[in-house]
Design a protein around this motif. Structure first.
Motif, PDB file in Angstrom:
ATOM      1  N   TRP A  25      21.041  22.417  -8.683  1.00  0.00           N
ATOM      2  CA  TRP A  25      21.612  21.275  -9.688  1.00  0.00           C
ATOM      3  C   TRP A  25      22.983  21.849 -10.267  1.00  0.00           C
ATOM      4  CZ3 TRP A  25      22.921  21.228 -14.787  1.00  0.00           C
ATOM      5  CH2 TRP A  25      23.301  19.989 -15.344  1.00  0.00           C
ATOM      6  N   TYR A  26      22.964  23.092 -10.763  1.00  0.00           N
ATOM      7  CA  TYR A  26      24.097  23.552 -11.397  1.00  0.00           C
ATOM      8  C   TYR A  26      25.433  23.637 -10.342  1.00  0.00           C
ATOM      9  CZ  TYR A  26      26.540  26.494 -14.745  1.00  0.00           C
ATOM     10  OH  TYR A  26      27.598  26.837 -15.803  1.00  0.00           O
ATOM     11  N   VAL A  27      25.079  24.325  -9.523  1.00  0.00           N
ATOM     12  CA  VAL A  27      26.013  24.353  -8.377  1.00  0.00           C
ATOM     13  C   VAL A  27      26.668  22.965  -7.901  1.00  0.00           C
ATOM     14  CG1 VAL A  27      26.350  25.189  -6.063  1.00  0.00           C
ATOM     15  CG2 VAL A  27      24.940  26.660  -7.750  1.00  0.00           C
ATOM     16  N   GLU A  28      25.665  22.036  -7.535  1.00  0.00           N
ATOM     17  CA  GLU A  28      26.388  20.980  -7.176  1.00  0.00           C
ATOM     18  C   GLU A  28      27.254  20.236  -8.328  1.00  0.00           C
ATOM     19  OE1 GLU A  28      26.637  20.140  -4.095  1.00  0.00           O
ATOM     20  OE2 GLU A  28      25.354  21.982  -3.584  1.00  0.00           O
ATOM     21  N   ARG A  29      26.689  20.264  -9.455  1.00  0.00           N
ATOM     22  CA  ARG A  29      27.353  19.793 -10.512  1.00  0.00           C
ATOM     23  C   ARG A  29      28.972  20.322 -10.521  1.00  0.00           C
ATOM     24  NH1 ARG A  29      27.270  21.721 -16.792  1.00  0.00           N
ATOM     25  NH2 ARG A  29      28.656  20.323 -17.666  1.00  0.00           N
ATOM     26  N   PHE A  30      29.275  21.653 -10.345  1.00  0.00           N
ATOM     27  CA  PHE A  30      30.387  22.130 -10.631  1.00  0.00           C
ATOM     28  C   PHE A  30      31.149  21.774  -9.230  1.00  0.00           C
ATOM     29  CE2 PHE A  30      29.071  24.279 -14.310  1.00  0.00           C
ATOM     30  CZ  PHE A  30      30.177  24.037 -15.290  1.00  0.00           C
ATOM     31  N   ARG A  31      30.540  22.066  -7.995  1.00  0.00           N
ATOM     32  CA  ARG A  31      31.203  21.410  -6.713  1.00  0.00           C
ATOM     33  C   ARG A  31      31.626  19.700  -6.825  1.00  0.00           C
ATOM     34  NH1 ARG A  31      26.850  24.064  -2.555  1.00  0.00           N
ATOM     35  NH2 ARG A  31      27.864  26.165  -2.433  1.00  0.00           N
ATOM     36  N   GLY A  54      47.416  41.547 -10.702  1.00  0.00           N
ATOM     37  CA  GLY A  54      46.831  42.804  -9.881  1.00  0.00           C
ATOM     38  C   GLY A  54      45.652  43.137 -11.151  1.00  0.00           C
ATOM     39  N   SER A  55      45.389  42.745 -12.192  1.00  0.00           N
ATOM     40  CA  SER A  55      44.551  43.239 -13.044  1.00  0.00           C
ATOM     41  C   SER A  55      42.925  43.206 -12.896  1.00  0.00           C
ATOM     42  CB  SER A  55      44.465  42.692 -14.453  1.00  0.00           C
ATOM     43  OG  SER A  55      46.140  42.772 -15.161  1.00  0.00           O
ATOM     44  N   ARG A  56      42.274  43.897 -13.469  1.00  0.00           N
ATOM     45  CA  ARG A  56      40.860  44.161 -13.089  1.00  0.00           C
ATOM     46  C   ARG A  56      40.016  43.339 -13.950  1.00  0.00           C
ATOM     47  NH1 ARG A  56      42.891  49.256 -13.389  1.00  0.00           N
ATOM     48  NH2 ARG A  56      41.499  49.457 -15.314  1.00  0.00           N
ATOM     49  N   VAL A  57      39.317  42.307 -13.376  1.00  0.00           N
ATOM     50  CA  VAL A  57      38.487  41.479 -14.108  1.00  0.00           C
ATOM     51  C   VAL A  57      36.874  41.437 -14.097  1.00  0.00           C
ATOM     52  CG1 VAL A  57      38.359  39.001 -14.959  1.00  0.00           C
ATOM     53  CG2 VAL A  57      40.694  39.871 -14.189  1.00  0.00           C
ATOM     54  N   LEU A  58      36.319  41.286 -14.884  1.00  0.00           N
ATOM     55  CA  LEU A  58      34.974  41.192 -14.718  1.00  0.00           C
ATOM     56  C   LEU A  58      34.483  39.883 -15.279  1.00  0.00           C
ATOM     57  CD1 LEU A  58      31.936  42.252 -14.053  1.00  0.00           C
ATOM     58  CD2 LEU A  58      32.034  43.131 -16.781  1.00  0.00           C
ATOM     59  N   ASP A  59      34.099  39.033 -14.410  1.00  0.00           N
ATOM     60  CA  ASP A  59      33.366  37.783 -14.513  1.00  0.00           C
ATOM     61  C   ASP A  59      31.733  37.931 -14.997  1.00  0.00           C
ATOM     62  OD1 ASP A  59      32.735  35.107 -14.863  1.00  0.00           O
ATOM     63  OD2 ASP A  59      33.397  34.457 -13.245  1.00  0.00           O
ATOM     64  N   ALA A  60      31.537  38.026 -16.284  1.00  0.00           N
ATOM     65  CA  ALA A  60      30.131  38.351 -16.708  1.00  0.00           C
ATOM     66  C   ALA A  60      29.348  37.169 -16.873  1.00  0.00           C
ATOM     67  CB  ALA A  60      30.134  39.280 -18.117  1.00  0.00           C
ATOM     68  N   GLY A  61      28.235  37.057 -15.920  1.00  0.00           N
ATOM     69  CA  GLY A  61      27.641  35.640 -16.057  1.00  0.00           C
ATOM     70  C   GLY A  61      28.419  34.586 -15.249  1.00  0.00           C
ATOM     71  N   CYS A  62      28.722  35.117 -13.936  1.00  0.00           N
ATOM     72  CA  CYS A  62      29.864  34.522 -13.347  1.00  0.00           C
ATOM     73  C   CYS A  62      29.260  33.111 -12.774  1.00  0.00           C
ATOM     74  CB  CYS A  62      30.232  35.350 -11.982  1.00  0.00           C
ATOM     75  SG  CYS A  62      28.832  35.646 -10.822  1.00  0.00           S
ATOM     76  N   GLY A  63      27.997  32.879 -12.723  1.00  0.00           N
ATOM     77  CA  GLY A  63      27.824  31.544 -12.253  1.00  0.00           C
ATOM     78  C   GLY A  63      28.209  31.353 -10.707  1.00  0.00           C
ATOM     79  N   PRO A  64      28.506  30.126 -10.369  1.00  0.00           N
ATOM     80  CA  PRO A  64      28.971  29.838  -8.865  1.00  0.00           C
ATOM     81  C   PRO A  64      30.187  30.123  -8.825  1.00  0.00           C
ATOM     82  CG  PRO A  64      28.775  27.912 -10.087  1.00  0.00           C
ATOM     83  CD  PRO A  64      28.148  28.896 -11.134  1.00  0.00           C
ATOM     84  N   GLY A  65      30.955  30.956  -9.601  1.00  0.00           N
ATOM     85  CA  GLY A  65      32.165  31.558  -9.277  1.00  0.00           C
ATOM     86  C   GLY A  65      33.515  30.861  -9.761  1.00  0.00           C
ATOM     87  N   GLU A  89      24.908  33.492  -4.679  1.00  0.00           N
ATOM     88  CA  GLU A  89      25.255  32.905  -3.139  1.00  0.00           C
ATOM     89  C   GLU A  89      26.277  31.812  -3.287  1.00  0.00           C
ATOM     90  OE1 GLU A  89      22.721  31.216   0.603  1.00  0.00           O
ATOM     91  OE2 GLU A  89      21.670  31.460  -1.326  1.00  0.00           O
ATOM     92  N   ALA A  90      26.245  30.823  -4.116  1.00  0.00           N
ATOM     93  CA  ALA A  90      27.126  29.781  -3.968  1.00  0.00           C
ATOM     94  C   ALA A  90      28.608  30.378  -4.368  1.00  0.00           C
ATOM     95  CB  ALA A  90      26.832  28.809  -5.074  1.00  0.00           C
TER      96      ALA A  90
END
Length: 202
Positions: A25-31, A54-65, A89-90
């Protein structure tokens, strides 16, 4: 002894256990929001404004990206980590390019440091309370010397702002700037949201 089974589940994991369809549901919500042209990357624009190309970024708790995907498109090298394999996976499907990993933020152990760590989407409030300081310490340990961690979450979600700031300090993070929104409005005692920009204590 199986130490993994002794780990306290996060609020997110408890929610998934109660409703196995929640991740989908969460994935489809943002899609759906993206397809409707809604602005779902305001957090990412703030991070992008703080960084050189070109910086290095950590997306912590990235969810569906959604955040890491935008930052990759903007030219940054992105690693995203989330405990939920459905969300990761999403992210892989919808936002190819970054490195997306399934992992526990309390056990963060990556072979690089980052110019920015972004932790949005109320991720801090979904953590098991017993792991909060470990997660913040992991952020501090993965920041480049001049890097900054940007953490945002709402009030009344079980993690009071003063407690968070105390935990951050004990984890080796010092507040540089406190905001009440991702669009740079100043933080006040009445704010119902906190965006904390933190750097490593020296």
């Amino acid at each position: 002894m199986d130490v993994a089974n002794e780990r306290t589940p996060s609020a997110w994991e408890e929610r998934i256990a109660a409703d196995p369809t929640h991740s989908t549901w969460y994935v489809e919500r943002f899609r759906k929001l993206a397809a409707q042209g809604e602005d779902i990357v305001g957090e990412a624009r703030l991070i992008d404004a703080m960084l050189g190309r070109g910086s290095r970024v950590l997306d912590a708790g990235c969810g569906p990206g959604r955040i890491g995907g935008y930052l990759h498109t903007a030219g940054h090298t992105v690693v995203g980590v989330d405990v939920d394999p459905v969300l990761v996976e999403a992210a892989i499907i919808d936002h190819p390019g970054p490195t997306w990993l399934v992992g526990d933020l309390a056990e963060l152990d990556l072979a690089t440091d980052f110019d920015a760590i972004v932790c949005a989407g109320n991720v801090m409030t979904f953590l098991a309370p017993s792991t909060r300081t470990a997660v913040l310490s992991g952020f501090a340990n993965h920041l480049a010397p001049t890097g900054r961690a940007v953490i945002g979450f709402g009030a009344n979600r079980g993690y009071d702002f003063p407690d968070f700031l105390t935990d951050a300090e004990s984890a080796g993070l010092t507040p540089d700037l406190l905001l009440s929104t991702w669009d740079l409005r100043p933080f006040t005692d009445e704010a119902d949201f906190l965006v904390a920009i933190l750097s490593r204590a020296h």
